[in-house]
Design an enzyme around this catalytic site. Structure first.
Site, mmCIF file in Angstrom:
data_model
loop_
_atom_site.group_PDB
_atom_site.id
_atom_site.type_symbol
_atom_site.label_atom_id
_atom_site.label_comp_id
_atom_site.label_asym_id
_atom_site.label_seq_id
_atom_site.Cartn_x
_atom_site.Cartn_y
_atom_site.Cartn_z
ATOM 1 C CB SER A 148 -22.023 -4.360 27.626
ATOM 2 O OG SER A 148 -21.127 -4.495 26.544
ATOM 3 C CE1 TYR A 161 -25.660 -1.467 24.596
ATOM 4 C CE2 TYR A 161 -23.313 -1.979 24.561
ATOM 5 C CZ TYR A 161 -24.623 -2.372 24.791
ATOM 6 O OH TYR A 161 -24.889 -3.638 25.218
#
Length: 256
Positions: A148, A161
């Site tokens: 990401s 995350y």
């Protein structure tokens, strides 16, 4: 060499974790439409079965397998079944992931651990199983980790995350270094903001418009936007690439 030959994936068996929906499914559909046999390995088996049936209805070859990447037994069984029904897995897409939104000061150890167990521990375990089989059989292969842009561009309230994706990025490079001698390529794709089930909690309300406005290309990503990157990394077109990162974010990571 013709592009049709360079990007050919028609001989590949591709296992996609979290492949029953979202960008995992989008990548599987791209590969299936180009002749690959795809395995949709997902913790939500019914969803994966419906998605596999849709791919088959379009003429593709797809198999759905229930997989919780936290289970070593399920990982081994998933590869065994894929090999038995479709052939040896030559491409792994490590896409399964979860997110948790909370202020860092309030983040519980359980929530932190759950994110790490799926996004880091699970990704490593699946990659390890794929590589062990490739090494055993002396087969080249490609492992594609889905990281990401938050791996190095964090935002508030997603500490777990962001940290998990940073760990996955470093894991990508570490595995690429170790497994290059076995002709196993390990690369990563860093998507930006895509509308999926995972990002729904972050994009609800005005979130989607805010993120689109912060993206130089002025919109959020859709599954098709990953087609080129995944075809590149799954095929011989990337035969001299390993430890590399491809960012697909509409310019978000270079914006303000």
């Amino acid at each position: 060499m013709l592009a049709s030959e360079l990007f050919d994936v028609s001989s590949e068996v591709v296992l996609v974790t979290g492949g029953g929906s979202g960008i995992g499914l989008a990548m599987a559909q791209t590969l299936a439409s180009n002749g690959a046999r795809v395995v949709l390995a997902d913790v939500a088996l019914e969803r994966a079965e419906a998605s596999a049936a849709a791919i088959r209805s379009e003429g593709g070859a797809a198999l759905a397998i229930g997989l919780d990447v936290r289970s070593e037994e399920m990982i081994g069984s998933a590869f065994d079944r894929a090999e038995a029904e479709l052939g040896a897995v030559g491409v792994l897409i490590n896409n399964a992931g979860i997110a948790h939104r909370d202020k860092a000061a309030a983040l519980s150890p359980k929530a932190w651990r759950s994110v790490m167990e799926v996004n880091v521990d699970g990704a490593f375990a699946v990659a390890q199983e794929a590589a062990r089989r490739m090494i055993r059989d002396r087969r080249a292969g490609s492992i594609i980790n889905i990281s990401s842009i938050l791996a190095d561009r964090p935002i508030r309230q997603v500490a777990a995350y962001s940290a998990s994706k940073a760990a996955l990025s470093q894991l990508t490079r570490s595995l690429a270094l170790e497994w290059a001698k076995h002709e196993i390529r390990v690369n990563e794709i860093r998507p930006g903001w895509f509308e999926t089930g995972l990002t729904d909690p972050f994009l609800k309300g005005p979130g989607a418009k805010i993120m689109a406005a912060q993206t130089p290309m002025g919109r959020l990503g859709i599954g098709l936007d990953l087609a080129g990157a995944v075809l590149l990394l799954a095929s011989d077109a990337s035969r001299y690439m390993t430890g590399s990162t491809i960012t697909v974010d509409g310019g978000h990571s270079i914006g303000k």
